[in-house]
Design an enzyme around this catalytic site. Structure first.
Site, PDB file in Angstrom:
ATOM      1  N   ARG A  93      -3.238  -1.921  12.796  1.00 57.94           N
ATOM      2  CA  ARG A  93      -1.973  -1.490  12.006  1.00 57.94           C
ATOM      3  C   ARG A  93      -0.919  -2.084  12.419  1.00 57.94           C
ATOM      4  O   ARG A  93      -0.089  -2.682  11.795  1.00 57.94           O
ATOM      5  CB  ARG A  93      -2.146  -0.065  12.179  1.00 57.94           C
ATOM      6  CG  ARG A  93      -1.303   0.636  10.994  1.00 57.94           C
ATOM      7  CD  ARG A  93      -1.643   2.188  11.155  1.00 57.94           C
ATOM      8  NE  ARG A  93      -0.616   2.845  10.324  1.00 57.94           N
ATOM      9  CZ  ARG A  93       0.649   3.341  10.851  1.00 57.94           C
ATOM     10  NH1 ARG A  93       0.538   3.362  12.283  1.00 57.94           N
ATOM     11  NH2 ARG A  93       1.503   3.937  10.337  1.00 57.94           N
ATOM     12  N   ASP A 109       1.169  10.829  -2.517  1.00 58.12           N
ATOM     13  CA  ASP A 109       0.148  12.082  -1.529  1.00 58.12           C
ATOM     14  C   ASP A 109       0.851  13.413  -2.054  1.00 58.12           C
ATOM     15  O   ASP A 109      -0.275  14.370  -2.078  1.00 58.12           O
ATOM     16  CB  ASP A 109       0.693  12.002  -0.092  1.00 58.12           C
ATOM     17  CG  ASP A 109       0.838  10.734   0.501  1.00 58.12           C
ATOM     18  OD1 ASP A 109       0.045  10.115   1.244  1.00 58.12           O
ATOM     19  OD2 ASP A 109       1.947   9.961  -0.065  1.00 58.12           O
ATOM     20  N   ARG A 133      -1.176  13.956  -5.175  1.00 53.26           N
ATOM     21  CA  ARG A 133      -2.847  14.055  -4.898  1.00 53.26           C
ATOM     22  C   ARG A 133      -2.873  15.672  -4.550  1.00 53.26           C
ATOM     23  O   ARG A 133      -3.961  16.064  -4.951  1.00 53.26           O
ATOM     24  CB  ARG A 133      -3.044  13.062  -3.787  1.00 53.26           C
ATOM     25  CG  ARG A 133      -3.222  11.511  -4.212  1.00 53.26           C
ATOM     26  CD  ARG A 133      -3.464  10.648  -2.874  1.00 53.26           C
ATOM     27  NE  ARG A 133      -3.654   9.301  -3.349  1.00 53.26           N
ATOM     28  CZ  ARG A 133      -3.559   8.200  -2.873  1.00 53.26           C
ATOM     29  NH1 ARG A 133      -2.970   8.338  -1.500  1.00 53.26           N
ATOM     30  NH2 ARG A 133      -3.996   6.805  -3.041  1.00 53.26           N
ATOM     31  N   HIS A 184       3.896   8.708   5.188  1.00 46.90           N
ATOM     32  CA  HIS A 184       2.800   8.330   4.327  1.00 46.90           C
ATOM     33  C   HIS A 184       1.749   7.830   5.006  1.00 46.90           C
ATOM     34  O   HIS A 184       1.790   6.432   5.096  1.00 46.90           O
ATOM     35  CB  HIS A 184       3.615   7.352   3.279  1.00 46.90           C
ATOM     36  CG  HIS A 184       2.249   6.728   2.267  1.00 46.90           C
ATOM     37  ND1 HIS A 184       1.518   7.409   1.357  1.00 46.90           N
ATOM     38  CD2 HIS A 184       2.068   5.573   2.112  1.00 46.90           C
ATOM     39  CE1 HIS A 184       0.833   6.816   1.039  1.00 46.90           C
ATOM     40  NE2 HIS A 184       1.198   5.482   1.230  1.00 46.90           N
TER      41      HIS A 184
HETATM   42  P1  6V0 Z   1      -1.914  -7.623  -3.101  1.00 49.18           P
HETATM   43  O1  6V0 Z   1      -2.642  -7.566  -4.454  1.00 49.18           O
HETATM   44  O2  6V0 Z   1      -2.514  -8.434  -2.051  1.00 49.18           O
HETATM   45  O3  6V0 Z   1      -0.230  -8.081  -3.606  1.00 49.18           O
HETATM   46  C1  6V0 Z   1       0.700  -8.525  -2.694  1.00 49.18           C
HETATM   47  C2  6V0 Z   1       1.497  -9.512  -3.331  1.00 49.18           C
HETATM   48  O4  6V0 Z   1       2.655  -9.698  -2.878  1.00 49.18           O
HETATM   49  C3  6V0 Z   1       0.886 -10.775  -3.810  1.00 49.18           C
HETATM   50  O5  6V0 Z   1       0.850 -11.186  -5.223  1.00 49.18           O
HETATM   51  C4  6V0 Z   1       1.679 -11.829  -3.149  1.00 49.18           C
HETATM   52  O6  6V0 Z   1       1.652 -13.327  -3.603  1.00 49.18           O
HETATM   53  C5  6V0 Z   1       2.866 -11.228  -2.968  1.00 49.18           C
HETATM   54  N1  6V0 Z   1       3.788 -11.493  -1.767  1.00 49.18           N
HETATM   55  C6  6V0 Z   1       3.552 -11.918  -0.491  1.00 49.18           C
HETATM   56  N2  6V0 Z   1       4.676 -12.054   0.206  1.00 49.18           N
HETATM   57  C7  6V0 Z   1       5.738 -12.445  -0.647  1.00 49.18           C
HETATM   58  C8  6V0 Z   1       7.012 -12.543  -0.746  1.00 49.18           C
HETATM   59  N3  6V0 Z   1       7.502 -13.071   0.547  1.00 49.18           N
HETATM   60  N4  6V0 Z   1       7.619 -12.388  -1.913  1.00 49.18           N
HETATM   61  C9  6V0 Z   1       7.334 -12.226  -2.890  1.00 49.18           C
HETATM   62  N5  6V0 Z   1       5.859 -11.964  -3.183  1.00 49.18           N
HETATM   63  C10 6V0 Z   1       5.136 -11.953  -2.054  1.00 49.18           C
HETATM   64  O7  6V0 Z   1      -1.540  -6.085  -2.553  1.00 49.18           O
HETATM   65  P2  6V0 Z   1      -1.481  -4.781  -3.328  1.00 49.18           P
HETATM   66  O8  6V0 Z   1      -0.660  -5.058  -4.528  1.00 49.18           O
HETATM   67  O9  6V0 Z   1      -2.696  -4.122  -3.191  1.00 49.18           O
HETATM   68  O10 6V0 Z   1      -0.643  -4.107  -2.179  1.00 49.18           O
HETATM   69  C11 6V0 Z   1       1.030  -4.210  -1.992  1.00 49.18           C
HETATM   70  C12 6V0 Z   1       1.270  -3.352  -0.886  1.00 49.18           C
HETATM   71  O11 6V0 Z   1       1.508  -2.131  -1.465  1.00 49.18           O
HETATM   72  C13 6V0 Z   1       0.634  -3.180   0.368  1.00 49.18           C
HETATM   73  O12 6V0 Z   1       1.393  -3.152   1.411  1.00 49.18           O
HETATM   74  C14 6V0 Z   1      -0.198  -1.833   0.142  1.00 49.18           C
HETATM   75  O13 6V0 Z   1      -0.484  -1.209   1.549  1.00 49.18           O
HETATM   76  C15 6V0 Z   1       0.844  -1.248  -0.563  1.00 49.18           C
HETATM   77  N6  6V0 Z   1       0.503   0.198  -1.175  1.00 49.18           N
HETATM   78  C16 6V0 Z   1       1.492   1.330  -0.983  1.00 49.18           C
HETATM   79  C17 6V0 Z   1       0.951   2.328  -1.489  1.00 49.18           C
HETATM   80  C18 6V0 Z   1       2.138   3.343  -1.390  1.00 49.18           C
HETATM   81  O14 6V0 Z   1       1.787   4.654  -1.777  1.00 49.18           O
HETATM   82  N7  6V0 Z   1       3.416   3.356  -0.874  1.00 49.18           N
HETATM   83  C19 6V0 Z   1      -0.034   2.561  -2.212  1.00 49.18           C
HETATM   84  C20 6V0 Z   1      -0.870   1.616  -2.634  1.00 49.18           C
HETATM   85  C21 6V0 Z   1      -0.613   0.247  -1.929  1.00 49.18           C
END
Ligand code: 6V0
Length: 314
Positions: free
Chosen positions: A89, A149, A152, A176
Site C-alpha cells: 500500500r 462506502d 454501499r 476510505h
Molecule cells: P486506470 O484505469 O489505471 O486509470 C488511471 C488513468 O490515469 C490512466 O488512464 C492513466 O493514463 C492516467 N494517468 C496516470 N498518470 C497521470 C497523470 N500524471 N496525468 C493525467 N493522467 C494520468 O485506474 P482506475 O481508473 O481504475 O483508478 C483510478 C484511481 O481511482 C485509482 O487510484 C483507484 O484506486 C481509484 N479509485 C477510487 C475510488 C474511490 O472510492 N475513491 C473507487 C475506485 C477506484
C-alpha cells in the site's frame, strides 16, 4: 471567473471515463474537459461520449490541456495507479503522490479558483497531499471519501431490511479503507431509530447482522476487484452526487473527505466526517454525535492515516 457549468476530469481510465459518462448523463455541465497522461485516451473518450450527445443535453466534451481548466467550477482527479499484485500500500501511495505532484502545480499555476475533488486512492492521503501542494483554502480541496462506502451501506441495509436504500440514513466515516467505521448510533430508517426498526421487522439477531453488513461494505472493493478487476460505476455515481451539491449550491450533507482540524480532538488530517457542501466547498464539518466505541474507532482510523502520512513525509 469561475464557470460552474464547466468541469474537468484528469485521468481517463476506468474511473475517469465512467465518471465522465455519469456527469454527461447528469446534465449538470455544458462543457467538459478531459485530460490524461495518454492524450489519445482522453481524445478517444471525448469522441465516444460526444457521439452520445444527440441523446443527452447539449454540451461540449473535448480532450484539452491545463490551460482549458483554469475557469472550471469543478476539477475531478481520477489519475493514478491501482494496487498491483505484490505491491504494498505504501508503494502505491508513493506512486500516486508523485502523480499528484505532476498535476497539482499545473492547476495552481493557472490560478484555478474552483473546487478540487480527489478520487484517486488512497483518497484521504491524496486529498491531504493535494491541499498541501495546491496551497488552496482547505474548504476547496475535498476527496470522495466514504460517500461511496456510505452508499454501499445504504444499499446493503436497504436490501437486508426490505426498504428503499434512499430511506436508509446512516454514515460510514473515517478512512476510505480498512479502518472505516459505521455510525450505527444515529442510523435510522426515515427517522425511525434503526434498532426500533429492526424490532418492528422482527429482526432478532440484528446486532450480528449489522456487523457482517459493515464487513461487507468495508470489503466490497476487494470483492469487486477480484471478480471484475476494478470498481468504477458506483464511484462514478457518487461523484455525480458530489458534483450536484457543488454546482447547484445545495448545501447537501455528504461524508466527503476534508481537512479535519479540531474535530473530535483530531488535527491536521483529511478524512471523512459528514460535511455541508456547496459552491464554495466545505461549508461546515459536522461533529455528529458518536458513542464511545465509535469515537474510539474514529480515533484509530485517524491514527492509521497519520502513520501513512508520517511514512511518506519527506
Ligand atoms: P486506470 O484505469 O489505471 O486509470 C488511471 C488513468 O490515469 C490512466 O488512464 C492513466 O493514463 C492516467 N494517468 C496516470 N498518470 C497521470 C497523470 N500524471 N496525468 C493525467 N493522467 C494520468 O485506474 P482506475 O481508473 O481504475 O483508478 C483510478 C484511481 O481511482 C485509482 O487510484 C483507484 O484506486 C481509484 N479509485 C477510487 C475510488 C474511490 O472510492 N475513491 C473507487 C475506485 C477506484
Amino acid at each position: 471567473m469561475i464557470d460552474f457549468q464547466k468541469c474537468a476530469i484528469i485521468g481517463c481510465g476506468f474511473v475517469g471515463s465512467a465518471t465522465a459518462f455519469s456527469l454527461v448523463e447528469s446534465g449538470l455541465f455544458s462543457e467538459m474537459v478531459l485530460l490524461d497522461a495518454n492524450p489519445d485516451k482522453a481524445e478517444g473518450e471525448a469522441m465516444d461520449l460526444s457521439h452520445g450527445l444527440p441523446f443527452a443535453q447539449p454540451m461540449r466534451i473535448y480532450a484539452g490541456t491545463y490551460d482549458d481548466i483554469a475557469d472550471c467550477g469543478l476539477v475531478v482527479i481520477t489519475a493514478g495507479a491501482n494496487q498491483k499484485p505484490g505491491e504494498t500500500r505504501l508503494q502505491l501511495v508513493k506512486k500516486n503522490v508523485s502523480i499528484l505532484k505532476s498535476i497539482i502545480p499545473q492547476i495552481k499555476q493557472r490560478g484555478y479558483e474552483g473546487i478540487l475533488l480527489v478520487v484517486s486512492n488512497p483518497v484521504d492521503i491524496l486529498t491531504y497531499a493535494a491541499w498541501k501542494l495546491s496551497g488552496f483554502p482547505a474548504k476547496r480541496v475535498i476527496g470522495s471519501g466514504t460517500v461511496l462506502d456510505t452508499a454501499r451501506l445504504k444499499y446493503l441495509l436497504g436490501e437486508h431490511l426490505g426498504v428503499d436504500s434512499r430511506s436508509v440514513h446512516a454514515f460510514i466515516i473515517g478512512e476510505h479503507g480498512d479502518s472505516e467505521l459505521a455510525v450505527w448510533s444515529s442510523a435510522n430508517i426515515s427517522g425511525v431509530d434503526l434498532a426500533d426498526f429492526c424490532e418492528l421487522k422482527g429482526e432478532s439477531s440484528y446486532r450480528e447482522d449489522l456487523h457482517s453488513l459493515y464487513e461487507n461494505v468495508r470489503d466490497s472493493a476487494y470483492q469487486i476487484i477480484e471478480k471484475k478487476g476494478a470498481t468504477y460505476y458506483g464511484i462514478a455515481m457518487a461523484v455525480r452526487r458530489i458534483a450536484e451539491c457543488i454546482v447547484r449550491d445545495e448545501h447537501g450533507v455528504l461524508p466527503i473527505s476534508s481537512f479535519i482540524n479540531g474535530h473530535y480532538g483530531l488535527n491536521d488530517i483529511c478524512m471523512s466526517i459528514p460535511a455541508i457542501l456547496d459552491r464554495d466547498g466545505v461549508e461546515q464539518v459536522l461533529d455528529i454525535p458518536l458513542n464511545a466505541e465509535e469515537l474510539k474507532n474514529l480515533t484509530a482510523s485517524a491514527a492509521a492515516l497519520q502513520k501513512v502520512l508520517d511514512d511518506i513525509a519527506p
